[in-house]
Scaffold this motif. Structure first.
Motif, PDB file in Angstrom:
ATOM      1  N   LEU A 112      84.996  26.815  -0.831  1.00 52.13           N
ATOM      2  CA  LEU A 112      83.552  26.990  -0.654  1.00 52.13           C
ATOM      3  C   LEU A 112      82.828  26.168  -1.717  1.00 52.13           C
ATOM      4  CD1 LEU A 112      83.309  30.857  -0.159  1.00 52.13           C
ATOM      5  CD2 LEU A 112      83.379  29.089   1.615  1.00 52.13           C
ATOM      6  N   ARG A 113      81.615  25.735  -1.377  1.00 50.68           N
ATOM      7  CA  ARG A 113      80.808  25.036  -2.368  1.00 50.68           C
ATOM      8  C   ARG A 113      80.097  26.047  -3.271  1.00 50.68           C
ATOM      9  NH1 ARG A 113      80.425  19.648  -1.279  1.00 50.68           N
ATOM     10  NH2 ARG A 113      80.963  19.030   0.837  1.00 50.68           N
ATOM     11  N   PRO A 114      79.634  25.610  -4.432  1.00 48.78           N
ATOM     12  CA  PRO A 114      78.940  26.543  -5.338  1.00 48.78           C
ATOM     13  C   PRO A 114      77.737  27.188  -4.647  1.00 48.78           C
ATOM     14  CG  PRO A 114      79.346  24.436  -6.428  1.00 48.78           C
ATOM     15  CD  PRO A 114      79.754  24.263  -5.003  1.00 48.78           C
ATOM     16  N   GLU A 170      92.390  29.095   3.420  1.00 44.57           N
ATOM     17  CA  GLU A 170      92.299  29.057   1.952  1.00 44.57           C
ATOM     18  C   GLU A 170      91.033  29.749   1.430  1.00 44.57           C
ATOM     19  OE1 GLU A 170      92.424  25.078   0.343  1.00 44.57           O
ATOM     20  OE2 GLU A 170      92.228  25.824  -1.716  1.00 44.57           O
ATOM     21  N   ALA A 171      89.911  29.511   2.089  1.00 47.89           N
ATOM     22  CA  ALA A 171      88.653  30.078   1.587  1.00 47.89           C
ATOM     23  C   ALA A 171      88.674  31.614   1.641  1.00 47.89           C
ATOM     24  CB  ALA A 171      87.473  29.542   2.384  1.00 47.89           C
ATOM     25  N   ILE A 172      89.384  32.173   2.611  1.00 49.87           N
ATOM     26  CA  ILE A 172      89.512  33.631   2.706  1.00 49.87           C
ATOM     27  C   ILE A 172      90.473  34.136   1.636  1.00 49.87           C
ATOM     28  CG2 ILE A 172      90.317  35.530   4.188  1.00 49.87           C
ATOM     29  CD1 ILE A 172      87.716  34.369   5.237  1.00 49.87           C
ATOM     30  N   ALA A 225      80.939  35.126   0.412  1.00 55.59           N
ATOM     31  CA  ALA A 225      81.561  35.768   1.576  1.00 55.59           C
ATOM     32  C   ALA A 225      80.521  36.080   2.653  1.00 55.59           C
ATOM     33  CB  ALA A 225      82.263  37.058   1.131  1.00 55.59           C
ATOM     34  N   LYS A 226      79.328  36.477   2.227  1.00 57.09           N
ATOM     35  CA  LYS A 226      78.279  36.794   3.196  1.00 57.09           C
ATOM     36  C   LYS A 226      77.917  35.568   4.020  1.00 57.09           C
ATOM     37  CE  LYS A 226      75.031  39.743   4.703  1.00 57.09           C
ATOM     38  NZ  LYS A 226      74.194  40.458   3.757  1.00 57.09           N
ATOM     39  N   ASP A 227      77.873  34.408   3.366  1.00 56.44           N
ATOM     40  CA  ASP A 227      77.556  33.171   4.077  1.00 56.44           C
ATOM     41  C   ASP A 227      78.669  32.809   5.060  1.00 56.44           C
ATOM     42  OD1 ASP A 227      75.052  32.566   2.581  1.00 56.44           O
ATOM     43  OD2 ASP A 227      76.429  32.507   0.894  1.00 56.44           O
ATOM     44  N   ILE A 228      79.909  33.109   4.670  1.00 54.37           N
ATOM     45  CA  ILE A 228      81.031  32.855   5.595  1.00 54.37           C
ATOM     46  C   ILE A 228      80.843  33.700   6.850  1.00 54.37           C
ATOM     47  CG2 ILE A 228      83.506  33.168   6.021  1.00 54.37           C
ATOM     48  CD1 ILE A 228      84.084  32.705   3.122  1.00 54.37           C
ATOM     49  N   THR A 229      80.649  34.988   6.657  1.00 49.54           N
ATOM     50  CA  THR A 229      80.681  35.889   7.805  1.00 49.54           C
ATOM     51  C   THR A 229      79.470  35.651   8.702  1.00 49.54           C
ATOM     52  OG1 THR A 229      81.415  38.105   8.412  1.00 49.54           O
ATOM     53  CG2 THR A 229      79.628  37.991   6.780  1.00 49.54           C
ATOM     54  N   GLY A 273      85.459  25.211   5.015  1.00 48.92           N
ATOM     55  CA  GLY A 273      84.756  25.931   3.959  1.00 48.92           C
ATOM     56  C   GLY A 273      83.622  25.105   3.367  1.00 48.92           C
ATOM     57  N   GLU A 274      83.873  23.807   3.200  1.00 45.30           N
ATOM     58  CA  GLU A 274      82.839  22.980   2.541  1.00 45.30           C
ATOM     59  C   GLU A 274      81.641  22.719   3.448  1.00 45.30           C
ATOM     60  OE1 GLU A 274      86.053  21.942   2.946  1.00 45.30           O
ATOM     61  OE2 GLU A 274      86.143  19.824   3.527  1.00 45.30           O
TER      62      GLU A 274
END
Ligand code: SF4
Lengths: 467, 201
Positions: free
Chosen positions: A176-178, A208-210, A182-186, A283-284
């Motif tokens: 993930l970027r800075p 990997e991000a998870i 997790a909220k943004d992922i979901t 992720g990025e």
């Protein structure tokens, strides 16, 4: 042996009976109960002269409509709420359930209390009369929400009548970027699949991000599986999971711990397992996001603009038109220009210690915008105590936030914490439905860090500008 | 539970997609400890203004649809929370059948527990039914669960799929808990095996 998914493995370990047509009785290891969806179920038991089959596997806690102000231990003002909480007090006592009443420091939102106390463990089946039961899937437990009739069924029989769902894999690759959480992922996954994209599936999140997420972050991801239509979300247990579970009040100890670990380590999807649907997101590519509409699928990166309804197909165009009107927005308006009245940090999505740390990190040494209303409602009494110990409560209070007692609070506004008509809120909860946080209230779903940033500027804000 | 009989009734059109459980029954009505009486608050925030006056534009307030027994709805009906108050409110209002292109899982499940039939049909067929429903009170549709068909007021008939076990339970009005108790020996045996295999649970 044929290859299996994690879901297949947990399912197979819990089938108590299978009928010819594939309808199964699934044995339930943990049943979580709260005050809103259970009174009718206990009433049903009483009327039929039935008992709770496994009270030692049934954990009850009031959360949905308890006030979050300090005076609640004396009396709950709202009569209907008081009656529901008293009904749970009585039902827990009469049926011998494990119980965390309002004045117990361990009380909190049911989906935060279960993991915190070590009731939720890998490989279990977990149900609750609440759709966000999906949260517990973060432990590699098969966890789903049920209705009140099913609550009664589980109380009476410790089983659930179920047919198997399909397998869906959601892979988040890379880092993930800075500023991305997790909220943004979901939310981004729901944006990609739609709120019905997961209907009929159990989702396993991987990649990997998870893997890189803490347990708190994983719970945030699984929590919103239901918003994508999936009844359950899963993440395979690993060292992060075992470290979190170890030493919790109701986690196994000694030889039992070793035995449990032997099984837990087999809980992953086999390499050649079959998936009915696969979604891969880099992720990025995920940005800090906000919702603009009244469905969690109405999600966009913070640097985007409010969309035009005509850009949607079919019935969604009408829904988008209605949503934009309800939200009081204009197509083409920059999301980061939207001014807010209120900030709510809490809920079973983002009411854990890590969420409070993320928000406090942004708020440290700053003040909220003049005239803004801002509140933090920790997910449990223990989260609250820890946040006080770590000095987070001070940071929030110095910034101008109210520091509340634990409960669901303004996530669904069944207690006095509500938006008024037209009031606009940046909220770390999970639903932006019409009226969810109060009649005609307007909700923008965001991560805790984004909520903190919005509190400082008074508008939806890209948290990356403050880092 | 009552047996599910054939339905011949008025169908109300609700083409909106993603009708969620908060719209079906807002949370202030979740404070009840009973199952009954929720029908007056069905779709409360769309149906009434703040003073409790009816909104004349809302479909179930129109004279033609006040007695509707069938809802024809947009995609993903019943998404959101697990509250069984949603099907309770619909049933209490008198709704027996809901047709959509898709339903949220928990809501779909909850319907059967309350003697209601959710029917999933492809978009083209829902569109035909929606048009028919828009005709108003003279447009009575027929739903035959035994034959798994739904017919428009003009006699156009569509077949729908349904899980055989759920169909059987609806037609016979069977109580799930009673059925499961017939398998208590299997549950006992499972519990004993599980206590050996996973004693920490
Ligand atoms: S915090 Fe919100 S979503 Fe979570 S259980 Fe409570 S009301 Fe439901």
């Amino acid at each position: 042996m044929s290859p299996k998914t994690l879901y297949d493995k947990i399912w197979d370990a819990h089938v108590a009976h299978e009928a010819e047509d594939g309808t199964c009785l699934l044995y339930i290891d943990r049943h979580l109960v709260h005050e809103v969806t259970s009174p009718q179920a206990f009433e049903g038991l009483r009327m039929a002269n039935r008992t709770v089959r496994a009270p030692d596997k049934t954990i009850a806690v009031p959360d949905h409509n308890v006030p979050t102000t300090g005076d609640r231990n004396a009396v709950i003002e709202n009569e209907e709420s008081r009656i529901q909480v008293e009904a749970l007090d009585r039902n827990a006592k009469d049926f011998g359930l494990i119980y965390y009443p309002v004045n117990d420091v361990r009380q909190g939102i049911v989906h935060i209390v279960g993991p915190e106390q070590g009731w939720t463990l890998p490989g279990m089946t977990v149900v609750c009369g609440d759709s966000h039961t999906a949260t517990h899937g973060a432990f590699g437990a098969l966890a789903h929400g049920i209705g009140t009739s099913e609550v009664e069924h589980v109380l009476a029989t410790q089983t659930l009548i179920q047919k198997k769902s399909k397998n869906m894999k959601v892979e988040i690759t890379g880092k993930l970027r800075p500023g991305v959480t997790a909220k943004d992922i979901t939310l981004s996954v729901i944006g990609a699949t739609g709120t019905a994209g997961g209907t009929g599936y159990v989702i396993e999140y991987c990649g990997e991000a998870i893997r890189d997420l803490s347990m708190e972050g994983r719970m945030t991801v699984c929590n919103m599986a239901i918003e994508g239509g999936a009844r359950a979300g899963l993440i395979a247990p690993d060292e992060t999971t075992f470290d979190y579970v170890k030493g919790r009040a109701h986690a196994p100890k000694g030889a039992q711990w070793e035995a449990a670990m032997d099984w837990w380590k087999t809980l992953y999807s086999d390499d050649d397992a079959q998936w009915d649907k696969v979604i891969t997101i880099k992720g990025e590519d995920i940005a800090p996001v906000v919702t603009w509409g009244t469905s969690p699928e109405d999600v966009l990166p913070i640097d985007a603009v409010v969309p035009a309804p005509e850009t949607f197909n079919g019935g969604k165009a009408e829904a988008a038109r209605r949503a934009i009107e309800y939200m009081g927005l204009t197509p083409g308006q920059k999301l980061s220009d939207i001014e807010i009245d209120t900030v709510f940090i809490g809920s079973c999505t983002n009411g854990r210690i890590e969420d409070l740390r993320a928000a406090a990190a942004i708020l440290k040494g700053k003040k909220i915008k003049d005239g803004l209303r801002a509140m933090v409602v920790p997910g449990s009494g223990l989260v609250r105590a820890q946040a006080e110990e770590e000095g987070l409560a001070r940071i929030f209070q110095d910034a101008g936030f109210e520091w509340r007692l634990a409960g669901c609070s303004m996530c669904l506004a069944m207690n006095p914490d509500q938006l008024s008509e037209g009031e606009r809120c940046a909220s770390t909860s999970n639903r932006n439905f019409e009226g969810r946080q109060g009649y005609k209230g307007r909700t923008h779903l965001v991560s805790p860090a984004m909520a903190a940033a919005a509190a400082v500027t008074g508008r939806l804000t890209d948290v990356r500008e403050m880092m | 539970m009552n047996k599910f009989e054939k339905v011949s009734g008025i169908a109300a059109p609700m083409p909106l997609v993603n009708i969620d459980t908060d719209m079906i029954i807002p949370k202030i009505f979740l404070k009840t400890i009973k199952r009954s009486g929720l029908g007056v608050n069905l779709f409360d925030e769309m149906r009434y203004d703040r003073q409790g006056n009816e909104n004349p534009d809302f479909v179930l307030n129109k004279p033609a649809y006040r007695e509707a027994e069938i809802l024809i709805a947009g995609d993903n009906f019943g998404c959101g929370s697990s509250r069984e108050h949603a099907p309770w409110a619909l049933a209490d209002f008198g709704i027996k059948v809901i047709v959509s292109t898709s339903f949220a899982d928990i809501f779909y499940n909850n319907c059967f527990k309350n003697g209601m039939l959710p029917i999933i049909l492809p978009q083209e067929q829902v569109d035909v039914l929606m048009k028919d429903a828009e005709k108003g009170a003279n447009a009575r549709m027929e739903v035959d669960l035994e034959k798994q068909t739904i017919s428009t007021s003009e006699g156009e008939t569509f077949s729908f799929d349904i899980d055989p076990f759920r169909k059987h339970c609806l037609l016979e009005g069977l109580d799930d808990i009673g059925l499961t108790f017939e398998k208590v020996a299997e549950i006992d045996a499972f519990e004993a095996r599980a206590a050996q295999a996973r004693p920490w649970v």
